[in-house]
Motif scaffolding. Structure first.
Motif, mmCIF file in Angstrom:
data_model
loop_
_atom_site.group_PDB
_atom_site.id
_atom_site.type_symbol
_atom_site.label_atom_id
_atom_site.label_comp_id
_atom_site.label_asym_id
_atom_site.label_seq_id
_atom_site.Cartn_x
_atom_site.Cartn_y
_atom_site.Cartn_z
ATOM 1 N N LYS A 122 0.834 -1.206 0.000
ATOM 2 C CA LYS A 122 0.000 0.000 0.000
ATOM 3 C C LYS A 122 0.865 1.251 0.000
ATOM 4 O O LYS A 122 0.600 2.212 -0.700
ATOM 5 C CB LYS A 122 -0.882 0.027 1.242
ATOM 6 N N ARG A 123 1.913 1.204 0.838
ATOM 7 C CA ARG A 123 2.835 2.344 0.889
ATOM 8 C C ARG A 123 3.507 2.540 -0.462
ATOM 9 O O ARG A 123 3.672 3.658 -0.935
ATOM 10 C CB ARG A 123 3.923 2.127 1.962
ATOM 11 N N ALA A 124 3.907 1.428 -1.052
ATOM 12 C CA ALA A 124 4.572 1.495 -2.362
ATOM 13 C C ALA A 124 3.631 2.102 -3.398
ATOM 14 O O ALA A 124 4.042 2.935 -4.211
ATOM 15 C CB ALA A 124 5.017 0.107 -2.798
ATOM 16 N N LEU A 125 2.362 1.719 -3.335
ATOM 17 C CA LEU A 125 1.381 2.246 -4.288
ATOM 18 C C LEU A 125 1.198 3.749 -4.113
ATOM 19 O O LEU A 125 1.184 4.505 -5.082
ATOM 20 C CB LEU A 125 0.039 1.523 -4.108
ATOM 21 N N MET A 126 1.098 4.148 -2.855
ATOM 22 C CA MET A 126 0.946 5.576 -2.565
ATOM 23 C C MET A 126 2.161 6.364 -3.070
ATOM 24 O O MET A 126 2.018 7.362 -3.770
ATOM 25 C CB MET A 126 0.765 5.762 -1.053
ATOM 26 N N SER A 127 3.362 5.892 -2.755
ATOM 27 C CA SER A 127 4.572 6.597 -3.199
ATOM 28 C C SER A 127 4.634 6.652 -4.717
ATOM 29 O O SER A 127 4.928 7.689 -5.290
ATOM 30 C CB SER A 127 5.832 5.901 -2.703
#
Ligand SMILES: Nc1ncnc2c1ncn2[C@@H]1O[C@H](COP(=O)(O)OP(=O)(O)OP(=O)(O)O)[C@@H](O)[C@H]1O
Ligand SMILES: [Mg+2]
Length: 391
Positions: A224-229
């Motif tokens: 999820k963090r990777a997607l946001m970044s």
């Protein structure tokens, strides 16, 4: 040309799925290169051949593999800059070995693995390049570095005409160390290459980032963090692979609870990564490796689809900054006004949605820019939840 990058938490299956994708692409007649910079040389284990070396080595018809040695790349491309910066520190009385240690920016080795890709892009050697990223959210950050360094470089070269980027950043430390010409040359060259790399990476027609998760909380949160970044930096994420799903057959065994748990996590992932293309991959009865098994896996996960297809190319999150207001727009997996509820918990936003089987909560990591802001308003508009934050 297509550049497909796989990332995700450690051990989720990045290497094996990179290999499967590469095999299928090669079978479909694309000249394909698979690149890894994993110091553990996992490409060799996956393909079960000893061919992987420092230059692209042929594994199959149309398929080449390259195991990058980041240290070698760094020494070749960045050695003089590094020596120069280290010399500034050591002239200030710092121990020489320590000077090198400090002059070495974190993540530099990853950056030079990426720069290796730039060479192949420039020479248009391959139709498809698959990059198997090492495990860590950190590595992903350096994917965005070209954009940052590129911008800094442009700005600084605008100011000074000749000098730019890295070396200039360190100049304030030294009033007496003139920058050697070869360092300037290398550095200008480096910035040019970073620029091309950056353009390639943010072009959704060329680059796709694919997230690999397992049906568990840890790897889903990481992705999820990777997607946001990735959304923040403008890198297109087009698919999520949920790997290591236990088949139903293990019911009434030691794994019964796991099967149930995984199915809730799969549902959660589908909500969290809506509307990305979701691929489900089962946990095989034995370790996934070897060309034949990897090829079968590719058939199972891509069906009759071409893995080079861009599976999705719209933004999942969008941020609109307007003075002291920041609006976060998220694609909503529903349209009804009444059946959702939004709350903020620290640097997370929880969207509670009433689905057919009860409530599903989609927890979205918030960008750092919202830290000094308050949640002001939530609206739903054209299939998107619009969350307004105010300073
Ligand atoms: N669906 C699957 N079924 C069976 N074994 C699998 C499956 N997916 C991955 N594996 C096995 O799990 C292990 C880890 O896979 P892999 O090396 O691809 O993960 P990774 O994400 O690249 O790990 P790292 O973070 O260390 O780079 C390997 O032994 C691989 O064969
Ligand atoms: Mg790996």
């Amino acid at each position: 040309m297509r550049l497909i990058i796989y990332t995700g938490k450690g051990g989720t299956g990045k290497t094996v799925n990179s290999c499967s994708t590469a095999i299928k692409l090669a079978d479909l007649n694309n000249k394909t290169l698979i690149i890894s910079s994993d110091p553990a040389h996992t490409l060799k284990d996956a393909f079960m051949t000893s061919v992987v070396g420092n230059k692209p080595v042929k594994v199959l018809d149309n398929l080449y593999a390259l195991q990058i040695d980041p240290v070698l790349e760094l020494a070749e491309n960045y050695g003089s800059i590094l020596s120069y910066v280290a010399s500034i520190f050591s002239r200030r009385g710092l121990d020489e070995t320590l000077s090198y240690e400090i002059a070495m920016l974190p993540g530099m080795t990853q950056l030079f693995s990426l720069l290796k890709i730039e060479e192949f892009i420039r020479h248009q050697d391959f139709d498809c390049i698959i990059m198997d990223m090492p495990a860590s959210g950190e590595a992903l950050r350096y994917l965005y570095f070209p954009k940052l360094a590129g911008n800094i470089g442009e700005k600084l070269s605008g100011f000074t005409g000749v000098f730019s980027g890295f070396v200039k950043m360190f100049q304030p430390f030294s009033s007496f160390a003139p920058i050697p010409t070869d360092v300037i040359q290398i550095e200008m060259n480096l910035l040019k290459r970073l620029e091309l790399l950056s353009k390639t990476i943010i072009d959704p027609k060329i680059t796709s980032l694919r997230l690999i998760i397992n049906p568990d909380t840890f790897s889903i949160e990481n992705a999820k963090r990777a997607l946001m970044s990735a959304n923040l930096y403008g890198i297109n994420v087009d698919a999520v692979i949920i790997n290591k799903i236990f088949p139903r057959e293990v019911h009434n065994s030691y794994f019964t609870k796991w099967v149930e748990y995984q199915s809730t996590k799969i549902e959660e992932a589908k909500t969290s990564f809506y509307p990305l293309h979701i691929i489900e991959e089962r946990f095989y009865e034995k370790e996934l490796k070897g060309i034949e098994m990897l090829r079968e896996n590719a058939e199972a996960i891509f069906n009759n689809e071409d893995p080079s297809r861009v599976f999705y190319s719209d933004k999942v999150f969008e941020f609109v900054k307007d003075g002291s207001i920041l609006i976060l727009k998220v694609k909503a997996p529903f349209t009804d006004k009444d059946n959702f509820d939004v709350n903020r918990y620290g640097d997370y936003l929880a969207i509670k949605i009433l689905g057919a089987t009860g409530y599903i909560v989609n927890v979205i990591p918030l960008p750092a820019a919202t830290i000094t802001m308050k949640l002001f308003e939530v609206k739903i508009h054209e299939g998107r939840i619009e969350v307004t934050f105010k300073e």
